[in-house]
Design a protein around this motif. Structure first.
Motif, PDB file in Angstrom:
ATOM      1  N   TRP A  45       3.140   5.608  -0.442  1.00  0.00           N
ATOM      2  CA  TRP A  45       2.608   5.077  -1.707  1.00  0.00           C
ATOM      3  C   TRP A  45       2.934   3.596  -1.875  1.00  0.00           C
ATOM      4  O   TRP A  45       2.115   2.809  -2.350  1.00  0.00           O
ATOM      5  N   LYS A  46       4.120   3.226  -1.478  1.00  0.00           N
ATOM      6  CA  LYS A  46       4.493   1.801  -1.552  1.00  0.00           C
ATOM      7  C   LYS A  46       3.587   0.973  -0.635  1.00  0.00           C
ATOM      8  O   LYS A  46       3.200  -0.146  -0.983  1.00  0.00           O
ATOM      9  N   SER A  47       3.271   1.549   0.537  1.00  0.00           N
ATOM     10  CA  SER A  47       2.367   0.852   1.457  1.00  0.00           C
ATOM     11  C   SER A  47       0.982   0.718   0.836  1.00  0.00           C
ATOM     12  O   SER A  47       0.320  -0.320   0.991  1.00  0.00           O
ATOM     13  N   VAL A  48       0.548   1.748   0.124  1.00  0.00           N
ATOM     14  CA  VAL A  48      -0.739   1.694  -0.566  1.00  0.00           C
ATOM     15  C   VAL A  48      -0.727   0.571  -1.592  1.00  0.00           C
ATOM     16  O   VAL A  48      -1.675  -0.226  -1.685  1.00  0.00           O
ATOM     17  N   ILE A  49       0.349   0.473  -2.363  1.00  0.00           N
ATOM     18  CA  ILE A  49       0.452  -0.573  -3.384  1.00  0.00           C
ATOM     19  C   ILE A  49       0.374  -1.962  -2.747  1.00  0.00           C
ATOM     20  O   ILE A  49      -0.252  -2.872  -3.290  1.00  0.00           O
ATOM     21  N   ARG A  50       0.956  -2.111  -1.567  1.00  0.00           N
ATOM     22  CA  ARG A  50       0.909  -3.411  -0.881  1.00  0.00           C
ATOM     23  C   ARG A  50      -0.517  -3.804  -0.478  1.00  0.00           C
ATOM     24  O   ARG A  50      -0.910  -4.949  -0.631  1.00  0.00           O
ATOM     25  N   VAL A  51      -1.295  -2.844   0.039  1.00  0.00           N
ATOM     26  CA  VAL A  51      -2.653  -3.193   0.484  1.00  0.00           C
ATOM     27  C   VAL A  51      -3.671  -3.129  -0.655  1.00  0.00           C
ATOM     28  O   VAL A  51      -4.739  -3.701  -0.568  1.00  0.00           O
ATOM     29  N   ASP A  52      -3.332  -2.447  -1.723  1.00  0.00           N
ATOM     30  CA  ASP A  52      -4.278  -2.275  -2.821  1.00  0.00           C
ATOM     31  C   ASP A  52      -3.514  -2.172  -4.145  1.00  0.00           C
ATOM     32  O   ASP A  52      -3.338  -1.082  -4.687  1.00  0.00           O
ATOM     33  N   PRO A  53      -3.061  -3.325  -4.661  1.00  0.00           N
ATOM     34  CA  PRO A  53      -2.124  -3.318  -5.795  1.00  0.00           C
ATOM     35  C   PRO A  53      -2.666  -2.685  -7.076  1.00  0.00           C
ATOM     36  O   PRO A  53      -1.871  -2.345  -7.965  1.00  0.00           O
ATOM     37  N   THR A  54      -3.988  -2.541  -7.197  1.00  0.00           N
ATOM     38  CA  THR A  54      -4.513  -1.972  -8.445  1.00  0.00           C
ATOM     39  C   THR A  54      -4.840  -0.491  -8.311  1.00  0.00           C
ATOM     40  O   THR A  54      -5.362   0.118  -9.238  1.00  0.00           O
ATOM     41  N   ARG A  55      -4.563   0.076  -7.173  1.00  0.00           N
ATOM     42  CA  ARG A  55      -4.910   1.469  -6.928  1.00  0.00           C
ATOM     43  C   ARG A  55      -4.207   2.419  -7.902  1.00  0.00           C
ATOM     44  O   ARG A  55      -4.805   3.325  -8.442  1.00  0.00           O
ATOM     45  N   PHE A  56      -2.930   2.178  -8.124  1.00  0.00           N
ATOM     46  CA  PHE A  56      -2.160   3.041  -9.031  1.00  0.00           C
ATOM     47  C   PHE A  56      -1.894   2.315 -10.346  1.00  0.00           C
ATOM     48  O   PHE A  56      -1.696   1.101 -10.379  1.00  0.00           O
ATOM     49  N   SER A  57      -1.892   3.078 -11.426  1.00  0.00           N
ATOM     50  CA  SER A  57      -1.587   2.503 -12.739  1.00  0.00           C
ATOM     51  C   SER A  57      -0.139   2.010 -12.767  1.00  0.00           C
ATOM     52  O   SER A  57       0.688   2.410 -11.938  1.00  0.00           O
ATOM     53  N   ASP A  58       0.156   1.150 -13.749  1.00  0.00           N
ATOM     54  CA  ASP A  58       1.523   0.632 -13.880  1.00  0.00           C
ATOM     55  C   ASP A  58       2.529   1.777 -14.045  1.00  0.00           C
ATOM     56  O   ASP A  58       3.635   1.735 -13.517  1.00  0.00           O
ATOM     57  N   ARG A  59       2.080   2.785 -14.793  1.00  0.00           N
ATOM     58  CA  ARG A  59       2.984   3.897 -15.069  1.00  0.00           C
ATOM     59  C   ARG A  59       3.340   4.642 -13.769  1.00  0.00           C
ATOM     60  O   ARG A  59       4.492   4.957 -13.513  1.00  0.00           O
ATOM     61  N   VAL A  60       2.315   4.855 -12.945  1.00  0.00           N
ATOM     62  CA  VAL A  60       2.557   5.546 -11.672  1.00  0.00           C
ATOM     63  C   VAL A  60       3.415   4.675 -10.757  1.00  0.00           C
ATOM     64  O   VAL A  60       4.354   5.160 -10.113  1.00  0.00           O
ATOM     65  N   GLN A  61       3.095   3.375 -10.732  1.00  0.00           N
ATOM     66  CA  GLN A  61       3.888   2.475  -9.890  1.00  0.00           C
ATOM     67  C   GLN A  61       5.359   2.493 -10.293  1.00  0.00           C
ATOM     68  O   GLN A  61       6.257   2.469  -9.445  1.00  0.00           O
ATOM     69  N   LYS A  62       5.573   2.542 -11.617  1.00  0.00           N
ATOM     70  CA  LYS A  62       6.957   2.580 -12.110  1.00  0.00           C
ATOM     71  C   LYS A  62       7.643   3.872 -11.653  1.00  0.00           C
ATOM     72  O   LYS A  62       8.805   3.851 -11.212  1.00  0.00           O
ATOM     73  N   ALA A  63       6.908   4.955 -11.760  1.00  0.00           N
ATOM     74  CA  ALA A  63       7.476   6.249 -11.355  1.00  0.00           C
ATOM     75  C   ALA A  63       7.810   6.274  -9.857  1.00  0.00           C
ATOM     76  O   ALA A  63       8.831   6.831  -9.443  1.00  0.00           O
ATOM     77  N   ILE A  64       6.942   5.647  -9.052  1.00  0.00           N
ATOM     78  CA  ILE A  64       7.199   5.587  -7.612  1.00  0.00           C
ATOM     79  C   ILE A  64       8.486   4.807  -7.341  1.00  0.00           C
ATOM     80  O   ILE A  64       9.329   5.213  -6.536  1.00  0.00           O
ATOM     81  N   LYS A  65       8.631   3.700  -8.074  1.00  0.00           N
ATOM     82  CA  LYS A  65       9.837   2.886  -7.910  1.00  0.00           C
ATOM     83  C   LYS A  65      11.086   3.698  -8.314  1.00  0.00           C
ATOM     84  O   LYS A  65      12.116   3.654  -7.626  1.00  0.00           O
TER      85      LYS A  65
END
Lengths: 137, 216
Positions: free
Chosen positions: A60-80
């Protein structure tokens, strides 16, 4: 009679004590091996589940790197947060009291993330059976 | 009167010790086996001891045997308590040793499961961004399929076999292991199988620079 009875009681105590000492010696060895067998199983299961979450989080972190808008802020926070929980898991200290709490939070966050992604991603291993899992996208 | 009281007292404690002995480990059973065969006799000879206390000199050899039996009986009771206490003293230590021995192996295996599962459910467009070639995407897919087909129980068994095999090799008894393994795989590959999944993943990831994995 009095003397014999006394002696008999002392002997009984001596024999109990001798038996106890022999048993204790065998118990030390048996207990360690029995404990180890249980530890091998539970350690593997805990390691697998933790590694599973680590693997998902890294993808998921790799996904965020190649496509930063793919996940909502809330999901990104949860991944972190998941990532931090995994790092804080006391892998080598199963007696640590935070172990269960961290694993519970991880399971909760994992379910939350996969739900908001609109996917059904299950941890296929312990405790769920592999056959029950379905993957849809 | 005395004899029936003695019988009652002892039969109660013997029943108790027998029941607990039966439910515990083989080390204890060895002791209880000896005792079992002699229990019935010893009950009667206990009576004899009580009744015959006024003729003790003549019965000294009987008494010796009786002491021997009583020694064994009390030894067994003590042994039973001792083994419980001994186990309690080391079981946690053993657990920690086992846990530390297996947790990293499970972790590496879990990473393979996690990475390939998470990749498998990504939409194709995203997969293509992360993994450049069709060929490599297929390789990830194949790895996912083979890890999926292994349950945690299967994986744990592979791991256990590897532990047993390692132990036997250390003791120089590897032939014994191979005799009861090898239903589906050869023993050698069983030992390495779990690790080989992780190695395969590592090599795939090295060839896919968009995917970054924290080293375990």
């Amino acid at each position: 009679m009095e003397d014999i009875f006394d002696t008999s009681l002392n002997l009984e105590e001596t024999h109990l004590k001798e038996g106890f000492d022999d048993g204790y010696k065998d118990g030390l060895i048996a207990g360690k091996e029995e404990g180890r067998q249980v530890g091998l199983k539970l350690g593997f299961e805990a390691g697998e589940e933790l590694g599973f979450y680590r693997g998902c989080v890294d993808v998921w972190k790799s996904v965020i790197r190649v496509d930063p808008t793919r996940f909502s802020d809330r999901v990104q926070k949860a991944i972190k947060q998941m990532s931090e929980l995994i790092e804080n898991y006391p892998v080598m200290n199963p007696e640590d009291e935070s172990v269960q709490e961290i694993m519970d939070s991880l399971r909760l966050k994992f379910r939350g993330i996969s739900a908001s992604m609109g996917v059904k991603l299950d941890y296929n291993g312990y405790p769920k059976s592999f056959s029950g899992a379905k993957e849809i996208f | 009167m005395k004899s029936s009281l003695a019988e009652e007292l002892y039969s109660e404690s013997l029943k108790l010790s027998k029941r607990e002995l039966d439910s515990s480990s083989s080390a204890e059973n060895k002791v209880s086996d000896i005792q079992d065969s002699e229990r019935d006799h010893s009950l009667h000879e206990d009576d004899y001891f009580w009744d015959g206390s006024d003729q003790k000199l003549e019965k000294s050899s009987d008494l010796d045997r009786d002491w021997q039996r009583r020694r064994e009986q009390f030894h067994t009771i003590g042994y039973r308590d001792g083994i419980i206490a001994g186990k309690e003293a080391t079981v946690q230590e053993g657990f920690n040793i086992g846990f530390q021995e297996s947790v990293s192996v499970g972790y590496r295996w879990g990473i393979v499961r996690g990475v390939t599962s998470a990749l498998a459910i990504l939409p194709d467009a995203l997969k293509e961004k992360l993994i450049d070639t069709e060929e490599r995407r297929t390789e990830f897919k194949k790895l996912h399929e083979s890890t999926r087909s292994l349950s945690t129980t299967d994986a744990l068994k592979l791991f256990n076999d590897a532990v047993v095999a390692k132990k036997s090799t250390e003791k120089g008894e590897s032939s014994e292991v191979s005799s009861h393994e090898g239903d589906h795989h050869q023993q050698r590959s069983e030992q390495k199988q779990l690790e080989s999944y992780h190695e395969e993943l590592q090599s795939l990831i090295l060839k896919s620079p968009q995917i970054k994995i924290q080293s375990p």
